[in-house]
Write a protein that holds these residues in place. Structure first.
Motif, PDB file in Angstrom:
ATOM      1  N   LYS A 225      39.414 -15.859  28.289  1.00  0.00           N
ATOM      2  CA  LYS A 225      40.562 -15.602  27.424  1.00  0.00           C
ATOM      3  C   LYS A 225      40.882 -16.878  26.645  1.00  0.00           C
ATOM      4  CE  LYS A 225      42.718 -12.568  30.863  1.00  0.00           C
ATOM      5  NZ  LYS A 225      43.891 -12.403  31.736  1.00  0.00           N
ATOM      6  N   PRO A 226      41.366 -16.754  25.408  1.00  0.00           N
ATOM      7  CA  PRO A 226      41.469 -15.509  24.627  1.00  0.00           C
ATOM      8  C   PRO A 226      40.103 -15.125  24.059  1.00  0.00           C
ATOM      9  CG  PRO A 226      42.213 -17.354  23.311  1.00  0.00           C
ATOM     10  CD  PRO A 226      41.886 -17.919  24.673  1.00  0.00           C
TER      11      PRO A 226
ATOM     12  N   SER B 166      40.974 -16.585  32.424  1.00  0.00           N
ATOM     13  CA  SER B 166      41.315 -17.833  31.747  1.00  0.00           C
ATOM     14  C   SER B 166      40.712 -19.028  32.466  1.00  0.00           C
ATOM     15  CB  SER B 166      42.836 -17.983  31.663  1.00  0.00           C
ATOM     16  OG  SER B 166      43.407 -17.903  32.958  1.00  0.00           O
TER      17      SER B 166
ATOM     18  N   LEU C  37      47.759  -6.916  27.208  1.00  0.00           N
ATOM     19  CA  LEU C  37      46.301  -6.998  27.052  1.00  0.00           C
ATOM     20  C   LEU C  37      45.635  -5.754  27.627  1.00  0.00           C
ATOM     21  CD1 LEU C  37      43.773  -8.508  26.219  1.00  0.00           C
ATOM     22  CD2 LEU C  37      43.852  -9.751  28.410  1.00  0.00           C
TER      23      LEU C  37
ATOM     24  N   GLU D  70      43.402  -5.547  34.851  1.00  0.00           N
ATOM     25  CA  GLU D  70      44.059  -6.597  34.058  1.00  0.00           C
ATOM     26  C   GLU D  70      45.561  -6.486  34.283  1.00  0.00           C
ATOM     27  OE1 GLU D  70      45.337  -9.411  32.360  1.00  0.00           O
ATOM     28  OE2 GLU D  70      43.197  -9.321  31.846  1.00  0.00           O
TER      29      GLU D  70
ATOM     30  N   ASP E 111      39.688  -8.732  35.683  1.00  0.00           N
ATOM     31  CA  ASP E 111      40.394 -10.000  35.586  1.00  0.00           C
ATOM     32  C   ASP E 111      40.307 -10.665  36.962  1.00  0.00           C
ATOM     33  OD1 ASP E 111      41.952 -12.071  34.733  1.00  0.00           O
ATOM     34  OD2 ASP E 111      43.836 -10.952  34.713  1.00  0.00           O
TER      35      ASP E 111
END
Length: 223
Positions: free
Chosen positions: A103-104, A82, A14, A9, A53
């Motif tokens: 996300k979130p 995202s 985060l 990430e 991520d």
């Protein structure tokens, strides 16, 4: 035995939040911020689950997972991203992920997804106890072997070896696979130690449960 997670990430805040949360839940978690470091970590460690991520520097999460899947690395993975289009979702699953969280997200939701996959990865069932014999079962939630209603706490490598056998019932598990699973990168591999771990498990489970395949490896038999 602590479950070991990798977190990729690049959002520093985060990253730190997720690490703190899972460490407080008694997980071991290694965190990185770019794709190259993620690949290095995967090569050097045996993880129980990958948290990746997608949009990160160097190599994106999709490409990382696709690459390790092509090398027969089956470690379960959750994408954290995202991205939200259907094509992105398809790309994630096509690359070999087990789940996908957008996300979130709430940390508790991520925790529940991690726990669900770790159980499924171990025995493909919602039950936390896997039966080995009439009077022997393994409690996957607590990493405890129960023999004749007596709990037996296994040491780290004995537990890893038993888990590997239970994931590959009635299949040949090669010496190479065992070495990669039991010994971390940089540790000295010991054939003598492996024979000791095999002997320990045979003493608990019965000698006939673990069959030696000459020069190749071992097979854990359910028959």
């Amino acid at each position: 035995m602590k479950k070991k997670l990798l977190l990729l990430e690049d959002d520093i805040a985060l990253n730190e939040t997720v690490v703190d949360y899972f460490e407080n839940l008694d997980y071991e978690i290694i965190s990185v911020y770019n794709g190259n470091d993620a690949l290095d970590a995967i090569y050097e460690n045996n993880f129980d689950l990958l948290l990746l991520d997608v949009n990160v520097p160097d190599i994106n999460g999709f490409e990382i997972l696709k690459s390790i899947r092509e090398q027969d690395n089956t470690t379960p993975a959750i994408f954290i991203t995202s991205l939200n289009s259907m094509s992105d979702l398809e790309s994630g699953y096509d690359s070999g992920c087990d789940d996908y969280i957008r996300k979130p997200f709430a940390l508790k939701e991520l925790k529940l997804r991690v726990e669900s996959i770790l159980k499924r990865e171990f025995f493909h069932s919602s039950d936390t106890k896997i039966e080995i014999d009439q009077n022997i079962y393994y409690d996957t939630a607590n990493d405890i072997l129960n023999v004749d209603n007596q709990d037996v706490q296994l040491n780290n490598k004995d537990a890893k070896l038993l888990k590997l056998f239970l994931q590959n019932k009635d299949k040949l598990v090669t010496h190479e696979t065992i070495y990669e699973t039991l010994w971390e990168y940089g540790e000295d591999i010991s054939e003598t130690a492996l024979r000791t771990y095999i002997k320990n498990l045979r003493k608990l489970l019965g000698k006939e449960k673990i069959v030696s395949i000459k020069k190749l490896g071992y097979r854990f038999t359910t028959k």
